[in-house]
Design a protein around this motif. Structure first.
Motif, PDB file in Angstrom:
ATOM      1  N   SER A 282     -17.890  -5.920  58.256  1.00  0.00           N
ATOM      2  CA  SER A 282     -17.985  -7.371  58.488  1.00  0.00           C
ATOM      3  C   SER A 282     -16.804  -7.813  59.356  1.00  0.00           C
ATOM      4  CB  SER A 282     -18.013  -8.115  57.142  1.00  0.00           C
ATOM      5  OG  SER A 282     -19.155  -7.759  56.395  1.00  0.00           O
ATOM      6  N   THR A 283     -16.877  -7.456  60.601  1.00  0.00           N
ATOM      7  CA  THR A 283     -15.748  -7.626  61.516  1.00  0.00           C
ATOM      8  C   THR A 283     -15.496  -9.078  61.902  1.00  0.00           C
ATOM      9  OG1 THR A 283     -17.295  -7.153  63.334  1.00  0.00           O
ATOM     10  CG2 THR A 283     -15.984  -5.318  62.475  1.00  0.00           C
ATOM     11  N   ALA A 284     -16.496  -9.945  61.752  1.00  0.00           N
ATOM     12  CA  ALA A 284     -16.328 -11.353  62.122  1.00  0.00           C
ATOM     13  C   ALA A 284     -15.987 -12.227  60.927  1.00  0.00           C
ATOM     14  CB  ALA A 284     -17.599 -11.882  62.798  1.00  0.00           C
ATOM     15  N   GLY A 285     -15.871 -11.629  59.743  1.00  0.00           N
ATOM     16  CA  GLY A 285     -15.512 -12.397  58.561  1.00  0.00           C
ATOM     17  C   GLY A 285     -16.544 -12.254  57.461  1.00  0.00           C
ATOM     18  N   VAL A 286     -16.181 -12.794  56.284  1.00  0.00           N
ATOM     19  CA  VAL A 286     -17.052 -12.708  55.114  1.00  0.00           C
ATOM     20  C   VAL A 286     -17.128 -14.080  54.451  1.00  0.00           C
ATOM     21  CG1 VAL A 286     -17.510 -11.549  52.923  1.00  0.00           C
ATOM     22  CG2 VAL A 286     -16.298 -10.320  54.737  1.00  0.00           C
ATOM     23  N   ILE A 287     -18.338 -14.489  54.096  1.00  0.00           N
ATOM     24  CA  ILE A 287     -18.573 -15.726  53.350  1.00  0.00           C
ATOM     25  C   ILE A 287     -19.015 -15.345  51.946  1.00  0.00           C
ATOM     26  CG2 ILE A 287     -19.998 -17.797  53.173  1.00  0.00           C
ATOM     27  CD1 ILE A 287     -20.175 -17.802  56.230  1.00  0.00           C
ATOM     28  N   LEU A 319     -14.736 -18.950  50.938  1.00  0.00           N
ATOM     29  CA  LEU A 319     -15.363 -19.075  49.628  1.00  0.00           C
ATOM     30  C   LEU A 319     -16.078 -20.421  49.548  1.00  0.00           C
ATOM     31  CD1 LEU A 319     -13.142 -16.861  49.247  1.00  0.00           C
ATOM     32  CD2 LEU A 319     -12.979 -17.618  46.874  1.00  0.00           C
ATOM     33  N   VAL A 320     -17.323 -20.403  49.109  1.00  0.00           N
ATOM     34  CA  VAL A 320     -18.148 -21.613  49.054  1.00  0.00           C
ATOM     35  C   VAL A 320     -18.330 -22.044  47.604  1.00  0.00           C
ATOM     36  CG1 VAL A 320     -20.361 -22.652  49.649  1.00  0.00           C
ATOM     37  CG2 VAL A 320     -19.365 -20.896  51.143  1.00  0.00           C
ATOM     38  N   GLY A 321     -17.996 -23.318  47.322  1.00  0.00           N
ATOM     39  CA  GLY A 321     -18.167 -23.870  45.983  1.00  0.00           C
ATOM     40  C   GLY A 321     -16.840 -24.039  45.270  1.00  0.00           C
ATOM     41  N   ARG A 322     -16.215 -25.186  45.429  1.00  0.00           N
ATOM     42  CA  ARG A 322     -14.866 -25.387  44.892  1.00  0.00           C
ATOM     43  C   ARG A 322     -14.809 -25.213  43.384  1.00  0.00           C
ATOM     44  NH1 ARG A 322     -11.511 -27.460  48.744  1.00  0.00           N
ATOM     45  NH2 ARG A 322     -12.523 -28.263  50.621  1.00  0.00           N
ATOM     46  N   ALA A 323     -15.728 -25.850  42.665  1.00  0.00           N
ATOM     47  CA  ALA A 323     -15.686 -25.766  41.213  1.00  0.00           C
ATOM     48  C   ALA A 323     -15.932 -24.332  40.734  1.00  0.00           C
ATOM     49  CB  ALA A 323     -16.722 -26.713  40.600  1.00  0.00           C
ATOM     50  N   HIS A 324     -16.825 -23.646  41.396  1.00  0.00           N
ATOM     51  CA  HIS A 324     -17.142 -22.279  40.976  1.00  0.00           C
ATOM     52  C   HIS A 324     -15.912 -21.382  41.082  1.00  0.00           C
ATOM     53  CE1 HIS A 324     -19.791 -18.833  40.206  1.00  0.00           C
ATOM     54  NE2 HIS A 324     -19.074 -18.176  41.106  1.00  0.00           N
ATOM     55  N   TRP A 325     -15.180 -21.489  42.196  1.00  0.00           N
ATOM     56  CA  TRP A 325     -14.078 -20.554  42.455  1.00  0.00           C
ATOM     57  C   TRP A 325     -12.729 -21.060  41.945  1.00  0.00           C
ATOM     58  CZ3 TRP A 325     -15.996 -16.106  43.008  1.00  0.00           C
ATOM     59  CH2 TRP A 325     -17.132 -15.872  43.781  1.00  0.00           C
ATOM     60  N   THR A 326     -12.680 -22.293  41.456  1.00  0.00           N
ATOM     61  CA  THR A 326     -11.414 -22.789  40.889  1.00  0.00           C
ATOM     62  C   THR A 326     -11.500 -23.038  39.391  1.00  0.00           C
ATOM     63  OG1 THR A 326     -11.992 -25.101  41.381  1.00  0.00           O
ATOM     64  CG2 THR A 326     -10.731 -23.886  43.061  1.00  0.00           C
ATOM     65  N   GLU A 327     -12.711 -23.238  38.852  1.00  0.00           N
ATOM     66  CA  GLU A 327     -12.861 -23.542  37.431  1.00  0.00           C
ATOM     67  C   GLU A 327     -13.702 -22.491  36.700  1.00  0.00           C
ATOM     68  OE1 GLU A 327     -14.382 -27.491  37.052  1.00  0.00           O
ATOM     69  OE2 GLU A 327     -12.992 -28.309  38.558  1.00  0.00           O
ATOM     70  N   HIS A 328     -14.922 -22.270  37.161  1.00  0.00           N
ATOM     71  CA  HIS A 328     -15.806 -21.339  36.466  1.00  0.00           C
ATOM     72  C   HIS A 328     -15.274 -19.907  36.540  1.00  0.00           C
ATOM     73  CE1 HIS A 328     -19.347 -19.558  34.775  1.00  0.00           C
ATOM     74  NE2 HIS A 328     -19.645 -18.921  35.889  1.00  0.00           N
ATOM     75  N   THR A 346      -3.648 -17.861  56.747  1.00  0.00           N
ATOM     76  CA  THR A 346      -4.422 -18.746  57.618  1.00  0.00           C
ATOM     77  C   THR A 346      -5.848 -18.250  57.808  1.00  0.00           C
ATOM     78  OG1 THR A 346      -3.656 -17.569  59.587  1.00  0.00           O
ATOM     79  CG2 THR A 346      -2.372 -19.486  58.874  1.00  0.00           C
ATOM     80  N   ARG A 347      -6.207 -17.156  57.143  1.00  0.00           N
ATOM     81  CA  ARG A 347      -7.534 -16.564  57.342  1.00  0.00           C
ATOM     82  C   ARG A 347      -8.441 -16.748  56.131  1.00  0.00           C
ATOM     83  NH1 ARG A 347      -8.199 -15.463  62.596  1.00  0.00           N
ATOM     84  NH2 ARG A 347      -9.555 -13.676  62.187  1.00  0.00           N
ATOM     85  N   ILE A 348      -7.993 -17.528  55.144  1.00  0.00           N
ATOM     86  CA  ILE A 348      -8.831 -17.785  53.977  1.00  0.00           C
ATOM     87  C   ILE A 348      -9.107 -19.285  53.888  1.00  0.00           C
ATOM     88  CG2 ILE A 348      -7.943 -15.780  52.746  1.00  0.00           C
ATOM     89  CD1 ILE A 348      -6.289 -17.713  51.014  1.00  0.00           C
ATOM     90  N   ALA A 349     -10.253 -19.617  53.315  1.00  0.00           N
ATOM     91  CA  ALA A 349     -10.622 -21.026  53.197  1.00  0.00           C
ATOM     92  C   ALA A 349     -11.531 -21.211  51.987  1.00  0.00           C
ATOM     93  CB  ALA A 349     -11.331 -21.508  54.464  1.00  0.00           C
ATOM     94  N   VAL A 354     -22.360 -24.817  52.469  1.00  0.00           N
ATOM     95  CA  VAL A 354     -22.621 -23.736  53.418  1.00  0.00           C
ATOM     96  C   VAL A 354     -22.430 -24.216  54.856  1.00  0.00           C
ATOM     97  CG1 VAL A 354     -24.143 -22.445  51.889  1.00  0.00           C
ATOM     98  CG2 VAL A 354     -25.102 -24.238  53.343  1.00  0.00           C
ATOM     99  N   GLU A 355     -22.685 -25.490  55.104  1.00  0.00           N
ATOM    100  CA  GLU A 355     -22.459 -26.018  56.449  1.00  0.00           C
ATOM    101  C   GLU A 355     -20.979 -25.947  56.812  1.00  0.00           C
ATOM    102  OE1 GLU A 355     -26.306 -27.293  55.014  1.00  0.00           O
ATOM    103  OE2 GLU A 355     -24.321 -27.549  54.116  1.00  0.00           O
ATOM    104  N   GLU A 356     -20.120 -26.293  55.858  1.00  0.00           N
ATOM    105  CA  GLU A 356     -18.682 -26.179  56.094  1.00  0.00           C
ATOM    106  C   GLU A 356     -18.273 -24.724  56.287  1.00  0.00           C
ATOM    107  OE1 GLU A 356     -16.143 -29.232  53.641  1.00  0.00           O
ATOM    108  OE2 GLU A 356     -17.835 -28.580  52.397  1.00  0.00           O
ATOM    109  N   ALA A 357     -18.920 -23.816  55.565  1.00  0.00           N
ATOM    110  CA  ALA A 357     -18.593 -22.397  55.694  1.00  0.00           C
ATOM    111  C   ALA A 357     -18.873 -21.899  57.096  1.00  0.00           C
ATOM    112  CB  ALA A 357     -19.377 -21.580  54.671  1.00  0.00           C
TER     113      ALA A 357
END
Length: 368
Positions: A282-287, A319-328, A346-349, A354-357
């Protein structure tokens, strides 16, 4: 296979070209090509140093090439798969015979063989699995050379007919339309949705909406893989000219069949090899879409080489889904701690949709 791609032969057309152009097969690597109609060529050209992997040939031709210094690994009878295959799988190949039920397909029969042999410690069976998986890796490298590959990870439990599934499909479509090659774990759920989106990319937007409605009639691969797969092939029959993408599933998880929307399927027996290979390609990144244990493992499997990267820029991780990755499943705080004071910071977000991703992945690192 050989370190020299021009010496590798994986089709009858390539075999004929090599013989006509060079008049020799010396030091060539011939992989899973039926040579029963090429005895004359085998008997007349130099084969010293050649290796024939799973190539059917007449006994007199096989005896001659061996005597001339070639190694011949004959086909293995009775297997539901070809360990020496020279290409990736297609959905039609893995699901052949689906009209008689999923249990009749090569995919299901390969899983059954795996279950029957893995516990016995048979060195021959384990060797066949290793040879097969190495052949798949070789085929993936050849397919993806020079492509900008973006991995889309997520759980198998994401059901058809849900908003999350539709969002993952739109994500795959957006990425494919941007010229990226979508690669997933190749299974159901979020993985299938992203491959579906890439498949829908050449069509008008309405095609994806209609496809989602058709698929929702079989929302999960349980209780019936047969019904789930048939729904996917119904979509493919309605719209046969879909876009390409890659799925990299595994027989290690037998309860997860491959999805039918990835045009190229690199299915492995060894899950660790499969996961590492998917992320590395996955040379262009991973979602990372919301998932459970498997997706959490993939986050840190991806973070580790990024953390130690010293020769170039780490690949982006979104990473998509704030509550999932910060709370759940609070992966994000630990990931940020690893990233702090490293080039990967600077390479993580972390984004919500999914639109923001898709937008984040396309921005330069300094703007994330």
């Amino acid at each position: 296979m050989s370190d020299h791609p021009d010496l590798e032969i994986a089709s009858l057309a390539e075999f004929d070209t090599a013989v006509a152009a060079h008049g020799t097969l010396a030091d060539h690597r011939v992989q899973a090509v039926d040579l029963t109609e090429r005895s004359h060529a085998l008997l007349s050209v130099d084969t010293e140093g050649a290796v024939f992997l799973g190539c059917p040939m007449h006994p007199d031709a096989a005896a001659k090439v061996r005597a001339a210094g070639a190694l011949v690994f004959p086909p293995v009878p009775g297997l539901p798969f070809d360990p020496y295959r020279g290409s990736l799988y297609s959905p039609d190949e893995l699901f052949a015979g689906l009209a008689h039920g999923y249990e009749a397909t090569p995919d299901a029969r390969a899983y059954t063989w795996f279950q029957e042999t893995k516990a016995g410690g048979d060195v021959f069976a384990s060797m066949l699995r290793a040879v097969h998986d190495d052949s798949i890796s070789d085929a993936l490298d050849e397919l993806l050379a020079g492509q900008r590959v973006v991995g889309v990870m997520g759980g198998h439990a994401m059901g058809r007919g849900t908003d999350a599934y539709a969002g993952a499909a739109r994500l795959g479509r957006t990425l494919a339309r941007a010229g990226l090659t979508v690669a997933t774990g190749g299974g159901p759920g979020a993985m299938e949705a992203a491959n579906l989106g890439a498949y829908a990319a050449p069509y008008e937007d309405a095609m994806l909406d209609e496809s989602l409605e058709l698929l929702a009639k079989a929302p999960s691969f349980t209780p019936s893989v047969t019904d789930w797969a048939r729904a996917a092939f119904t979509v493919r029959e309605h719209w046969p000219a879909g876009g390409d993408s890659v799925g990299i599933p595994t027989w290690f998880y037998g309860h997860e069949p491959p999805n039918a929307f990835a045009g190229h399927i690199g299915k492995y027996f060894a899950n660790a090899t499969r996961e590492d290979g998917l992320l590395a390609r996955s040379t262009a990144g991973v979602i990372f879409l919301p998932g459970a244990a498997g997706t959490v493992q993939e986050v840190f499997d991806n973070a580790t080489p990024n953390y130690y990267e010293s020769r170039g820029a780490p690949t982006p991780m979104v990473l998509v889904g704030r509550a999932h990755w910060t709370e759940h499943l609070p992966v994000w705080p630990l990931l940020r701690s690893l990233a702090r004071d490293r080039a990967m910071d600077t390479r993580i977000a972390l984004v919500e949709t999914v639109e923001e991703a898709a937008e984040t992945l396309s921005r330069p690192a300094s703007a994330r």
